[in-house]
Design a protein around this motif. Structure first.
Motif, PDB file in Angstrom:
ATOM      1  N   PRO A 128      24.750  -2.123 -12.130  1.00 48.65           N
ATOM      2  CA  PRO A 128      25.002  -0.743 -11.702  1.00 48.65           C
ATOM      3  C   PRO A 128      24.623   0.236 -12.804  1.00 48.65           C
TER       4      PRO A 128
ATOM      5  N   PHE B   5      24.626   4.433 -13.839  1.00 46.70           N
ATOM      6  CA  PHE B   5      24.931   5.838 -13.585  1.00 46.70           C
ATOM      7  C   PHE B   5      24.540   6.622 -14.823  1.00 46.70           C
TER       8      PHE B   5
ATOM      9  N   GLU C 266      21.935   6.224 -16.922  1.00 48.99           N
ATOM     10  CA  GLU C 266      21.745   5.266 -18.013  1.00 48.99           C
ATOM     11  C   GLU C 266      20.333   5.306 -18.581  1.00 48.99           C
TER      12      GLU C 266
ATOM     13  N   ASP D  76      23.374   4.539  -9.076  1.00 51.05           N
ATOM     14  CA  ASP D  76      24.556   5.116  -8.429  1.00 51.05           C
ATOM     15  C   ASP D  76      24.502   6.647  -8.482  1.00 51.05           C
TER      16      ASP D  76
ATOM     17  N   ASN E  48      26.530   9.654  -5.914  1.00 50.22           N
ATOM     18  CA  ASN E  48      27.385   8.788  -6.716  1.00 50.22           C
ATOM     19  C   ASN E  48      28.539   8.233  -5.885  1.00 50.22           C
TER      20      ASN E  48
ATOM     21  N   HIS F 110      31.172   2.809  -9.577  1.00 49.60           N
ATOM     22  CA  HIS F 110      30.816   1.505 -10.122  1.00 49.60           C
ATOM     23  C   HIS F 110      31.102   0.348  -9.149  1.00 49.60           C
TER      24      HIS F 110
ATOM     25  N   ASP G 180      27.218  -4.876 -16.553  1.00 53.82           N
ATOM     26  CA  ASP G 180      27.010  -3.448 -16.820  1.00 53.82           C
ATOM     27  C   ASP G 180      25.647  -3.224 -17.466  1.00 53.82           C
ATOM     28  N   ALA G 181      25.170  -1.998 -17.347  1.00 58.35           N
ATOM     29  CA  ALA G 181      23.838  -1.677 -17.864  1.00 58.35           C
ATOM     30  C   ALA G 181      23.829  -1.490 -19.374  1.00 58.35           C
ATOM     31  N   ASP G 182      24.993  -1.278 -19.967  1.00 56.12           N
ATOM     32  CA  ASP G 182      25.015  -0.791 -21.351  1.00 56.12           C
ATOM     33  C   ASP G 182      24.961  -1.886 -22.422  1.00 56.12           C
TER      34      ASP G 182
ATOM     35  N   GLN H  31      27.014  -4.092 -23.286  1.00 51.42           N
ATOM     36  CA  GLN H  31      28.248  -4.365 -24.020  1.00 51.42           C
ATOM     37  C   GLN H  31      28.637  -5.826 -23.861  1.00 51.42           C
TER      38      GLN H  31
ATOM     39  N   LYS I  50      42.577   1.868 -26.288  1.00 53.31           N
ATOM     40  CA  LYS I  50      42.074   1.167 -25.106  1.00 53.31           C
ATOM     41  C   LYS I  50      42.603  -0.274 -25.065  1.00 53.31           C
TER      42      LYS I  50
ATOM     43  N   ARG J 296      32.531  -9.021 -26.922  1.00 56.58           N
ATOM     44  CA  ARG J 296      32.072  -7.744 -26.371  1.00 56.58           C
ATOM     45  C   ARG J 296      31.620  -6.818 -27.484  1.00 56.58           C
TER      46      ARG J 296
ATOM     47  N   ARG K  14      28.700  -0.177 -26.871  1.00 56.41           N
ATOM     48  CA  ARG K  14      27.707   0.326 -25.950  1.00 56.41           C
ATOM     49  C   ARG K  14      26.395   0.523 -26.706  1.00 56.41           C
TER      50      ARG K  14
ATOM     51  N   SER L 141      30.354   6.363 -22.610  1.00 53.73           N
ATOM     52  CA  SER L 141      31.078   5.702 -21.532  1.00 53.73           C
ATOM     53  C   SER L 141      31.130   6.578 -20.288  1.00 53.73           C
ATOM     54  N   LYS L 142      30.896   5.959 -19.143  1.00 52.45           N
ATOM     55  CA  LYS L 142      30.999   6.671 -17.875  1.00 52.45           C
ATOM     56  C   LYS L 142      32.405   6.506 -17.303  1.00 52.45           C
ATOM     57  N   TYR L 143      33.292   5.934 -18.113  1.00 52.18           N
ATOM     58  CA  TYR L 143      34.668   5.763 -17.706  1.00 52.18           C
ATOM     59  C   TYR L 143      35.605   6.532 -18.631  1.00 52.18           C
TER      60      TYR L 143
END
Ligand code: UDP
Ligand code: MG
Length: 322
Positions: free
Chosen positions: A12, A14, A16, A51, A79, A82, A104-106, A108, A142, A206, A209, A214-216
């Motif tokens: 996914p 968004f 990116e 997305d 959009n 995710h 994920d695309a990033d 991570q 986090k 992990r 990025r 972050s898109k979150y």
């Protein structure tokens, strides 16, 4: 063991554009290596799900599609989030794929876990969870909130694999059954364990990025967590019931006490206790109503049976049909 099984990696995206070229390079490298070694079919693909990005993400995806046969993409009309992007990717890919990896695309999540997942698939596992064995790259905040969240979910009776997000491999039949879950409030990491079938775990570290941000943000994270709880557990309703019973019990004792006080001639003016109980009960009732409203809101959304996503362009099917 069938070595010509088709793998589709669903990614996914968004906004990116900053990471996409690197993702194509690294993920492509891993896929090509697996195809060359006959671990997966030559028909295997990386499928980007755009997305509703506002930047050049889709143009980049289409450019890479022309450049590499194993790159494909689908594009949302706007959009949808995710989780919906993951479902859309799986829905589109499942017809032609024997196994699907979501990532994920990033970058991570360690992409070198994919060949390990595929190996587990060949060993007969239908679901292979990517589990991170460190959280060094997350902020202390986090880490702490994530820990609390997993603990809470466990208490509420939701079965999740701790420290695993949406990085996993699923076999064709596992995906097909996952797609039978028609709920609109998607919380995939809670749903996948409900599908069953033999499952295994692959551990990885992990990372940060690769680029972009972050898109979150926190707001989305809290909404996601709240969605997870109310989509999977009715324990909050039972807690309210319990609270109500305790309060009723306490007020019975209090009423008994005041009657005794009255009979023995110790009546007090009562203004403060009266006000206190009005406010307390009013507040509790409001909380209760709002929690029930939360569930009614969910029902409201579910009964509409709205589409979970709308695909504007589907280059994946085009490529596979050729
Ligand atoms: N993503 C998406 N739609 C959204 C938000 C995020 O498809 O509305 C994608 C994003 O491009 C990335 C993945 O979901 O591939 C995870 O997002 P991100 O890395 O920003 O989240 P974090 O790792 O910070 O939790
Ligand atoms: Mg990320």
């Amino acid at each position: 063991m069938r070595k010509n099984d088709i793998l589709t990696i669903v990614v996914p995206c968004f906004n990116e554009e900053e990471v996409l070229p690197e993702t194509v390079k690294e993920l492509g490298g891993v896929l090509v290596n697996m195809m060359d070694h006959g671990e997966v079919s030559q028909q295997s693909k990386i499928m980007f799900v755009d997305d509703g990005s506002k930047d050049k993400t889709w143009q980049l995806i289409q450019q890479f599609e022309k450049q590499y046969n194993y790159i494909t993409g689908i594009k949302f009309s706007k959009n949808f989030g995710h989780q919906n992007a993951l479902i859309a990717g799986m829905t589109t890919a499942v017809e032609y794929s024997d196994m699907i990896v979501t990532i994920d695309a990033d970058l991570q999540d360690d992409i070198h876990a994919i060949p390990k997942m595929v190996k587990k698939y060949h060993d007969g596992f239908d679901v292979v969870y990517g589990v991170r064995n460190n959280r060094d790259t997350d902020t202390a905040f986090k880490r702490k909130t994530a820990m609390m969240f997993y603990g809470l979910m466990q208490k509420l009776g939701v079965n999740m694999v701790p420290n695993s997000a949406d990085y996993r491999l699923m076999s064709k039949r596992a995906v097909e059954h996952l797609l039978d879950f028609k709920e609109e409030n998607l919380f995939l990491r809670g749903m996948v364990p409900l599908v069953g079938f033999p499952s295994a775990k692959v551990y990885y570290a992990r990372k940060e990025r690769f680029a972009g941000e972050s898109k979150y943000p926190l707001k989305k994270m809290i909404k996601f967590a709240a969605d997870g709880i109310t989509s999977f557990s009715t324990t909050p309703i039972r807690l309210i019931m319990f609270l109500g019973l305790v309060i009723v019990f306490a007020s019975v004792i209090f009423v008994g006490y005041s009657i005794i006080r009255k009979l023995t001639g110790h009546t007090v003016p009562g203004w403060s206790s009266l006000m206190a109980s009005i406010w307390l009960l009013g507040g509790i009732q409001l909380i209760c109503i709002s929690v029930i409203g939360e569930y009614i809101g969910k029902i409201f959304k579910e009964v509409k049976r709205r589409p979970r996503f709308i695909i504007e362009e589907d280059d994946y099917t085009d490529k596979m049909e050729d």
